[in-house]
Design an enzyme around this catalytic site. Structure first.
Site, PDB file in Angstrom:
ATOM      1  N   ASP A   1       0.879  -1.175   0.000  1.00 47.78           N
ATOM      2  CA  ASP A   1       0.000   0.000   0.000  1.00 47.78           C
ATOM      3  C   ASP A   1       0.909   1.214   0.000  1.00 47.78           C
ATOM      4  O   ASP A   1       1.498   1.563   1.027  1.00 47.78           O
ATOM      5  CB  ASP A   1      -0.890  -0.011   1.248  1.00 47.78           C
ATOM      6  CG  ASP A   1      -1.709   1.271   1.389  1.00 47.78           C
ATOM      7  OD1 ASP A   1      -1.744   2.083   0.435  1.00 47.78           O
ATOM      8  OD2 ASP A   1      -2.317   1.468   2.467  1.00 47.78           O
TER       9      ASP A   1
ATOM     10  N   LYS B   1       2.651  11.745  -3.308  1.00 47.68           N
ATOM     11  CA  LYS B   1       1.758  10.841  -4.045  1.00 47.68           C
ATOM     12  C   LYS B   1       0.703  11.627  -4.822  1.00 47.68           C
ATOM     13  O   LYS B   1       0.264  11.207  -5.890  1.00 47.68           O
ATOM     14  CB  LYS B   1       1.085   9.873  -3.072  1.00 47.68           C
ATOM     15  CG  LYS B   1       0.084   8.915  -3.724  1.00 47.68           C
ATOM     16  CD  LYS B   1      -0.526   7.983  -2.702  1.00 47.68           C
ATOM     17  CE  LYS B   1      -1.628   7.122  -3.293  1.00 47.68           C
ATOM     18  NZ  LYS B   1      -2.219   6.201  -2.297  1.00 47.68           N
TER      19      LYS B   1
ATOM     20  N   GLU C   1      -7.283   0.638  -4.536  1.00 46.39           N
ATOM     21  CA  GLU C   1      -7.298   0.542  -3.072  1.00 46.39           C
ATOM     22  C   GLU C   1      -8.633   0.028  -2.514  1.00 46.39           C
ATOM     23  O   GLU C   1      -8.643  -0.833  -1.636  1.00 46.39           O
ATOM     24  CB  GLU C   1      -6.943   1.903  -2.467  1.00 46.39           C
ATOM     25  CG  GLU C   1      -5.479   2.261  -2.660  1.00 46.39           C
ATOM     26  CD  GLU C   1      -5.149   3.689  -2.288  1.00 46.39           C
ATOM     27  OE1 GLU C   1      -6.045   4.399  -1.775  1.00 46.39           O
ATOM     28  OE2 GLU C   1      -3.999   4.113  -2.503  1.00 46.39           O
TER      29      GLU C   1
ATOM     30  N   ASP D   1     -12.826   5.317   1.424  1.00 45.21           N
ATOM     31  CA  ASP D   1     -11.371   5.283   1.595  1.00 45.21           C
ATOM     32  C   ASP D   1     -10.817   6.704   1.664  1.00 45.21           C
ATOM     33  O   ASP D   1     -10.655   7.379   0.647  1.00 45.21           O
ATOM     34  CB  ASP D   1     -10.746   4.519   0.417  1.00 45.21           C
ATOM     35  CG  ASP D   1      -9.235   4.352   0.551  1.00 45.21           C
ATOM     36  OD1 ASP D   1      -8.661   4.880   1.513  1.00 45.21           O
ATOM     37  OD2 ASP D   1      -8.641   3.688  -0.308  1.00 45.21           O
TER      38      ASP D   1
END
Length: 563
Positions: free
Chosen positions: A6, A68, A145, A168
């Site tokens: 992850d 990210k 994800e 999420d």
């Protein structure tokens, strides 16, 4: 062994599949979470994780974080005298996780399944794969994800059909995905999200409250080291709300201590705009999936930011039910990626499940639209494959010449959601020659076929000459050879057949027409309505809808024949 990773905005994790199931691999400090932070010293030595966090407090300007959010972009991050892209910085984090896994497992690790936000486009996914390769990993699969989280929760092991919403909220990105389970198929029905909304934004709210109280401080005038200290204290204050109805923020600036007590209710009120932004992707995903809030059987929380009582209260009120938090939200995605890795290795302990995905962005082309006779608008986007269409899929759109004596039709292959072609991403174009004639006399059938490997085949057929032009557009992270791609699209050729032209559907339509001709009066109206409903379902290309409509129409015809 294939590991699951992850790669998060704030923290990253690595996991493996063992005899006891998926397991988080601790890093070299014995911690389960590795901060996604990279630092560099004067000797160009790279630091990753907690050591980079500590260096950031001591040596401002030597560290990068939250990169990210900029995956797949041209943004550069400066560490001292060197610059790095987001994927290069991510590769340092991935290499660190790889080394931790190798130390823990006692063997070399060369393959991984890496997760990405469901709403990452092809460029961001390519950048993630490139980061893995720079870290010395063969990326077996890029997994969304929310899908990884659904696997971690064991949703695919349920014996009943059900709909799940995966909420999420990580450090820097927000995803909402709606998944549906039936038999051994876990199908993603819709995805939506915000790549610039996450836990960091909720931390920033507390920073803003601090500067509102202590107006003597100019945020722009403070040095980097002080700003980092304030940010860390804001993060601690945010975590403190999990323990009570208020939390404190204590910042030492110079030789003086500045404290602020914040009530949870006040913090919640200050977060209203962020919570409003969360609502939008939820509404969009429900709309795209054609379901209501009441149709959701379970809400699953994923991402460290969902541990906040503000988020949990918001979700509970919105869905009028308590969300499922049985799996640590920090670890769910990594654990799911490890299970997916085990599926790739065909481990016997794993129940076989078919995972379907959707096209996250609409694919289409540029057209000239005639709104009324003689009134044209150039540069209009014509969708061919809508976002959240289950893939693999194939769709066809018929386009006509727009001008007299037109001898070429340009097929501009676009990805995006804007009504205007110029606002969408162009993947390339095809120039198709057609016989010149009056406007609207010549036509082409444009067929888009999109595969789960992010490969798009565009086929253009000129109706008057039957001449066919094909071109394949593939993401740079696709390792398949030209021959493998050709074979893949040969196996998908069945998708290009319109559902109404498939044998069983043709048979039922013909049977319905025959019974209609044999009937009279009111009975004909019922048959006509049933035929129209079935044909409407066939035109959606949606396998699930077609199967349901087929069974309903078949039963309807059988009951008619029994009368």
């Amino acid at each position: 062994m294939i590991i699951g990773i992850d790669l998060g905005t704030t923290n990253s994790l690595v996991a493996c599949f063992t005899e006891e199931g998926p397991k988080i691999i601790p890093n070299r400090l014995g911690k389960r979470l590795t901060p996604s932070v990279v630092s560099m010293d004067e000797e160009e030595q790279i630091y990753v994780g907690d050591s980079a966090v500590e260096r950031n407090l001591l040596y401002p300007g030597t560290t990068a974080s939250v990169f990210k959010r900029d995956m797949g972009s041209q943004k550069k991050f400066k560490l001292l005298h060197k610059t790095f892209t987001a994927e290069e910085l991510s590769s340092f984090v991935l290499r660190s996780l790889k080394e931790d896994a190798e130390h823990y497992l006692g063997e070399e690790v060369t393959e991984a399944v890496i997760s990405v936000p469901a709403y990452f486009n092809d460029a961001r996914r390519r950048a993630t794969k490139k980061a893995g390769e720079l870290a010395g990993l063969k990326v077996e699969r890029i997994i969304s994800e929310p899908t990884a989280a659904a696997i971690a929760y064991g949703l695919y092991q349920s014996s009943k059909s059900a709909r799940f919403l995966v909420f999420d909220l990580g450090g820097g990105t927000f995803d909402v995905s709606i998944l549906e389970l039936f038999d051994t198929i876990l199908e993603v029905r819709a995805v939506a999200g915000d790549n610039f909304l996450g836990g960091e934004d909720f931390t920033a709210i507390l920073e803003d409250l601090f500067f509102e109280k202590y107006t003597q401080f100019n945020k722009l005038a403070l040095d980097e080291k002080t700003l980092r200290h304030i940010h860390k204290q804001a993060e601690q204050c945010k975590i403190g709300f999990s323990q009570g109805k208020s939390s404190a923020m204590n910042c030492k600036i110079g030789e003086e201590l500045f404290s602020m007590e914040v009530e949870l209710s006040r913090y919640e009120d200050a977060c209203k705009d962020l919570l409003s932004r969360i609502r939008q992707p939820i509404k969009r995903s429900l709309s795209d999936a054609h379901i209501r809030l009441a149709d959701i059987d379970k809400v699953v929380l994923v991402g460290g930011a969902t541990k906040s009582p503000v988020i949990r209260r918001f979700v509970s009120k919105l869905f009028k039910a308590l969300p499922d938090t049985n799996v640590n939200p920090d670890e769910a995605v990594a654990l799911g990626a490890a299970v997916q890795a085990a599926m790739k290795e065909r481990k016997e302990a794993i129940k076989e499940v078919i995972l379907t995905d959707v096209c996250p962005f609409t694919l289409g082309t540029e057209v000239v639209r005639e709104w009324e006779k003689g009134v044209f608008e150039n540069g209009v986007f014509c969708p061919i494959i809508d976002r959240n269409t289950v893939i693999p899929t194939s769709r066809t759109e018929r386009l006509y010449t727009a001008h007299d004596n037109q001898s070429k039709i340009r097929v501009n292959v676009l990805q995006g959601e804007s009504r205007f072609a110029a606002n969408n991403l162009s993947l390339g174009e095809l120039m198709i020659e057609v016989p010149s004639g009056k406007a609207g006399e010549e036509a082409v059938d444009v067929t888009y076929t999109y595969d789960i490997n992010s490969i798009l085949e565009v086929e253009v057929k000129v109706l008057s000459t039957n001449q066919i032009t094909k071109e394949v557009f593939r993401g740079r992270d696709v390792d398949m050879t030209e021959e493998e791609i050709r074979e893949r699209f040969e196996t998908l050729s069945y998708l290009k057949i319109h559902p109404r032209d498939r044998e069983e559907n043709k048979f039922l339509l013909l049977k319905g027409e025959r019974i209609y001709e044999e009937s009279l009066g009111e009975k004909r109206h019922y048959i006509e309505a049933a035929l129209h409903k079935y044909e409407k379902a066939l035109n959606t290309y949606d396998t699930r809808l077609i199967e349901e409509a087929k069974e309903e129409f078949k039963k309807f015809l059988e009951e008619l024949e029994e009368l």
